[in-house]
Design a protein around this motif. Structure first.
Motif, PDB file in Angstrom:
ATOM      1  N   LYS A 143      21.870 -91.336   9.593  1.00  0.00           N
ATOM      2  CA  LYS A 143      22.266 -91.762  10.945  1.00  0.00           C
ATOM      3  C   LYS A 143      21.643 -90.847  11.999  1.00  0.00           C
ATOM      4  O   LYS A 143      21.144 -91.318  13.033  1.00  0.00           O
ATOM      5  N   GLU A 144      21.676 -89.547  11.745  1.00  0.00           N
ATOM      6  CA  GLU A 144      21.098 -88.585  12.686  1.00  0.00           C
ATOM      7  C   GLU A 144      19.599 -88.807  12.860  1.00  0.00           C
ATOM      8  O   GLU A 144      19.042 -88.576  13.937  1.00  0.00           O
ATOM      9  N   GLY A 172      18.203 -91.625  12.751  1.00  0.00           N
ATOM     10  CA  GLY A 172      17.983 -92.959  13.304  1.00  0.00           C
ATOM     11  C   GLY A 172      17.648 -94.012  12.271  1.00  0.00           C
ATOM     12  O   GLY A 172      17.095 -95.069  12.605  1.00  0.00           O
ATOM     13  N   ASP A 191      18.909 -96.792   9.925  1.00  0.00           N
ATOM     14  CA  ASP A 191      20.075 -97.654   9.787  1.00  0.00           C
ATOM     15  C   ASP A 191      20.414 -97.898   8.314  1.00  0.00           C
ATOM     16  O   ASP A 191      19.537 -98.229   7.504  1.00  0.00           O
ATOM     17  N   LYS A 246      17.760-100.401   6.935  1.00  0.00           N
ATOM     18  CA  LYS A 246      16.526 -99.710   6.553  1.00  0.00           C
ATOM     19  C   LYS A 246      16.615 -99.085   5.164  1.00  0.00           C
ATOM     20  O   LYS A 246      15.656 -99.085   4.405  1.00  0.00           O
TER      21      LYS A 246
END
Length: 339
Positions: free
Chosen positions: A265-266, A268, A270, A274
């Motif tokens: 998450k950090e 980016g 998903d 992803k």
């Protein structure tokens, strides 16, 4: 204020004008004791606050009704509080239901070098033990196989007349996890394993490899990352897997999967659009993180219960010495079809 000395059978006998032998037999409900005498003995024992000494009794009966529950690295992140707790509670309940007391004991590789397994068992007056978290190179693993004390191990398949084990079918569980990702169209699947000193790490690695091979996918050693079952090691592995361009990761514990998702998450990335993520254990946190975690469920309550009854078998010299439970794939939000 001075405390009264511990009341003994001799004190009860003196108060009633009976022999210590008669009092002992009355307290132990022998059939040759007159019911009226038994009632008088019990009444006097209560009046004097008599408490039986289980250790003295064990010298005669060789039964203390006490068993040990050893946990290695009890204070370690992600181990005691998260995975072992439900097993511990279930084991303790089964023991209490059968009149046994459970003595909780923490151990470590260093401590095992200072005091032997048999010395701990003798000192605590234990009839047997259930041990969780042992590493394959621990001192106790060798000692246990030579000991006369009944022992049940968690996740280490050693068995003889005094040693047994309870485990989940880890090979099958890893296969289920990996094949779930394959069925969703993923081919570049990373594997986040636990440390090499855990027997389950090898079994879960074998299951991952077997699933890839059976489905015609090549095993790429660069997609295998060794963690240590903690959230921190999962967090650290995320950067590595992103660099390797994986579309899915199977983590050998939920705590590692949670750390992995947090770092993704950090970055980016998903989850699951992803990168899809599957864990192993189905700890309570798996249902509450975002996204909720697809995982392999181990029946932790049944593991604890089975461990106690297996230990009881060994104490009673019964032939059953191992139990293998079936894993279950629990589908939640952290996995999706490859886009």
């Amino acid at each position: 204020m001075r405390k009264n000395k511990n009341v003994t059978i001799k004190d009860i006998a003196k108060a009633l004008g009976l022999s210590p032998s008669t009092v002992s037999r009355a307290l132990n409900n022998y059939s040759d004791i007159n019911p009226e005498t038994r009632d008088k003995v019990i009444e006097m024992a209560k009046k004097l606050n008599y408490t039986p000494n289980i250790f003295a009794k064990s010298l005669v009966t060789n039964k203390t009704k006490r068993v040990g529950l050893f946990i290695e690295d009890m204070e370690r992140e992600g181990i005691y509080g998260v995975f072992y707790y439900e097993i511990l509670i279930s084991f303790r309940k089964a023991a209490m239901d059968n009149g046994y007391e459970v003595v909780l004991l923490s151990t470590s590789s260093e401590e095992q070098k200072r005091i032997s397994f048999d010395a701990v068992m003798q000192e605590k007056g234990l009839e047997g033990a259930f041990i969780m978290g042992l590493k394959m190179d621990d001192e106790y693993l060798n000692e246990i196989q030579k000991s006369t004390y009944p022992v049940v191990l968690l996740d280490i398949p050693i068995k003889n007349s005094n040693v047994g084990y309870v485990t989940t079918n880890n090979l099958k569980g890893a296969q289920l996890a990996t094949e779930h990702l394959i069925n969703l169209g993923h081919k570049r699947i990373g594997f986040l394993n636990g440390h090499k000193k855990a027997y389950v790490s090898q079994e879960r690695l074998n299951g991952y490899i077997l699933a890839l091979s059976k489905n015609g996918l090549q095993v790429d050693s660069e997609l295998i990352y060794e963690g240590d079952f903690t959230e921190a090691s999962g967090f650290k592995a995320a950067d590595y897997f992103v660099q390797k361009g994986v579309t899915a990761v199977f983590a050998a514990s939920d705590m590692m999967a949670i750390g992995l998702i947090k770092r993704l998450k950090e970055l980016g990335v998903d989850v699951p659009k992803k990168v899809s993520v599957v864990g192993f254990d189905d700890i309570s946190l798996a249902r509450y993180i975002t996204p909720t975690l697809t995982t392999i469920r181990q029946n932790k309550s049944e593991m604890g219960k089975s461990a106690f009854y297996l230990l009881l078998n060994l104490i009673s010299k019964q032939p059953i010495n191992h139990i293998i439970l079936e894993p279950e794939l629990v589908k939640r939000e952290s996995t999706a079809r490859l886009r």
